[in-house]
Write a protein that holds these residues in place. Structure first.
Motif, short mmCIF file in Angstrom:
data_model
loop_
_atom_site.label_atom_id
_atom_site.label_comp_id
_atom_site.label_asym_id
_atom_site.label_seq_id
_atom_site.Cartn_x
_atom_site.Cartn_y
_atom_site.Cartn_z
N LEU A 20 0.67 -1.37 0.11
CA LEU A 20 0.06 -0.10 -0.23
C LEU A 20 0.84 1.33 0.44
N SER A 21 2.10 0.52 1.11
CA SER A 21 3.11 2.40 0.60
C SER A 21 3.16 3.34 -0.84
N VAL A 22 3.67 1.60 -1.10
CA VAL A 22 4.19 1.66 -3.12
C VAL A 22 2.58 2.39 -3.93
N ALA A 23 1.52 2.33 -3.66
CA ALA A 23 0.40 2.75 -4.29
C ALA A 23 0.38 3.99 -3.59
N VAL A 24 0.59 4.67 -1.91
CA VAL A 24 0.62 5.60 -1.87
C VAL A 24 1.85 6.81 -2.65
N LYS A 25 3.16 6.54 -2.79
CA LYS A 25 3.93 7.26 -3.28
C LYS A 25 3.84 7.20 -4.59
N LEU A 26 2.71 6.29 -5.75
CA LEU A 26 2.58 6.48 -6.75
C LEU A 26 1.65 7.75 -7.21
N ALA A 32 -3.28 15.99 -10.48
CA ALA A 32 -4.72 16.31 -9.98
C ALA A 32 -6.25 16.14 -10.07
N ASP A 33 -6.24 16.36 -11.93
CA ASP A 33 -7.63 16.42 -11.79
C ASP A 33 -8.04 15.11 -12.35
N ARG A 34 -7.28 13.83 -12.19
CA ARG A 34 -7.63 12.22 -11.71
C ARG A 34 -7.13 11.94 -11.15
N ARG A 35 -6.94 12.75 -10.17
CA ARG A 35 -6.63 11.96 -8.70
C ARG A 35 -7.44 10.79 -8.11
N GLU A 36 -9.11 11.37 -8.27
CA GLU A 36 -10.44 10.94 -8.01
C GLU A 36 -10.26 9.27 -8.57
N SER A 37 -9.60 9.22 -9.66
CA SER A 37 -10.85 7.89 -11.17
C SER A 37 -8.79 7.42 -11.04
N THR A 123 -11.87 -7.78 5.42
CA THR A 123 -10.63 -8.19 6.01
C THR A 123 -10.02 -6.89 6.95
N ALA A 124 -10.20 -5.56 6.29
CA ALA A 124 -10.25 -4.16 7.36
C ALA A 124 -10.87 -4.71 8.44
N VAL A 125 -11.76 -4.87 8.42
CA VAL A 125 -13.05 -4.58 9.27
C VAL A 125 -12.30 -5.96 10.54
N LEU A 126 -12.52 -7.03 10.10
CA LEU A 126 -12.23 -7.89 11.16
C LEU A 126 -11.05 -7.92 11.14
N LEU A 127 -10.04 -7.17 10.46
CA LEU A 127 -8.31 -7.23 11.42
C LEU A 127 -8.51 -6.48 12.70
N GLN A 128 -9.35 -5.20 12.55
CA GLN A 128 -9.86 -3.87 13.29
C GLN A 128 -10.68 -4.43 14.62
N ASN A 129 -11.68 -5.07 14.31
CA ASN A 129 -12.10 -5.84 15.50
C ASN A 129 -11.07 -6.11 16.45
N LEU A 200 -6.27 1.57 4.37
CA LEU A 200 -7.08 0.45 3.82
C LEU A 200 -8.18 1.48 3.35
N MET A 201 -8.26 2.10 4.92
CA MET A 201 -9.73 3.40 4.72
C MET A 201 -9.85 3.94 3.44
N PRO A 202 -8.99 5.19 3.76
CA PRO A 202 -9.22 6.18 3.06
C PRO A 202 -8.80 5.63 0.98
N LEU A 203 -8.09 4.05 0.89
CA LEU A 203 -8.27 3.68 -0.24
C LEU A 203 -9.30 3.17 -0.96
N LEU A 204 -9.87 2.87 0.27
CA LEU A 204 -11.16 1.99 -0.33
C LEU A 204 -12.95 2.87 -0.29
N GLU A 205 -12.29 4.01 0.40
CA GLU A 205 -13.04 5.58 0.18
C GLU A 205 -13.25 6.00 -0.89
N ASP A 206 -12.12 6.01 -1.49
CA ASP A 206 -11.76 6.05 -2.89
C ASP A 206 -12.36 5.30 -4.08
#
Length: 222
Positions: A20-26, A32-37, A123-129, A200-206
């Motif tokens: 995920l850190s790789v994805a964030v660095k990308l 900027a106008d395409r970041r949400e897509s 997975t995210a919710v399970l691990l958080q729990n 995970l949470m901001p990635l999933l939201e996007d």
């Protein structure tokens, strides 16, 4: 050999953080106008492959989910390999299938992405729990995580299969021990889980926002 030994020393949680850190660095390289897509295919599919390893640790009870995840990963990998330049961003796949009118078909790559995203949700919710209340039973944790992520999109057949699976889970202590790397303790595992969930949470939201924009976010199974 050294790289293999280094990987073997890391937990699946740590490996997922690194993907995920790789994805964030990308992200800064995306206009900027395409970041949400933008959904970077390689980090996302690598993350899903690591989730397969987590499902293996839960055991054969998750075989139904594991098979679905494996098939959906393979479907998207085949698409990416067919045209790496176009499909390094999975949004291009959503766009093409939307234009072709095939996005809602049972074997579409759009549908594969939807269900992989929901599995990452689970997975995210399970691990958080697990991090928040390690004393809770695995059956409770998985059932609660399933109820708020995948259950709303499952029909009677799929929901029944998962209810059966809940009866065959390992206890939470056993699962935590399986998640830990060699020499790791629960405190460091908990820290890794919190770091992973924070990625995970901001990635999933996007991703959910993108799926909604292509009208595939409410697809259901039988």
């Amino acid at each position: 050999m050294k790289r293999r030994r280094d990987v073997e020393k890391k937990s699946e949680i740590r490996l997922a953080i690194e993907e995920l850190s790789v994805a964030v660095k990308l992200e800064p390289a995306v206009a900027a106008d395409r970041r949400e897509s933008h959904i970077a295919a390689r980090p996302f599919l690598s993350l899903c492959s690591l989730i397969l390893q987590l499902l293996d640790k839960i055991g054969p009870t998750m075989a139904v989910l594991r098979q679905d995840v494996q098939q959906n990963i393979q479907r998207l990998e085949m698409l990416c390999e067919s045209d790496p330049a176009s499909y390094s961003n999975l949004v291009e796949m959503l766009r093409k299938e939307a234009l072709d009118g095939t996005a809602r078909k049972g074997d579409s790559c759009s549908r594969a992405l939807v269900w992989l995203t929901r599995c990452v949700d689970l997975t995210a919710v399970l691990l958080q729990n697990l991090a928040n209340d390690p004393g809770q039973s695995m059956e409770e944790m998985v059932e609660n995580s399933y109820s708020v992520t995948m259950k709303p999109w499952h029909g009677w057949i799929s929901a029944t299969a998962y209810r059966v699976a809940l009866k065959l889970l390992p206890d939470s202590k056993t699962f935590m021990n399986l998640l830990m790397a060699k020499g790791q303790n629960f405190d460091t595992l908990k820290d890794e889980i919190q770091t992973l969930v924070s990625f995970l949470m901001p990635l999933l939201e996007d991703i959910h926002s993108i799926l909604k924009s292509y009208a595939v976010d409410r697809l259901k199974s039988p």
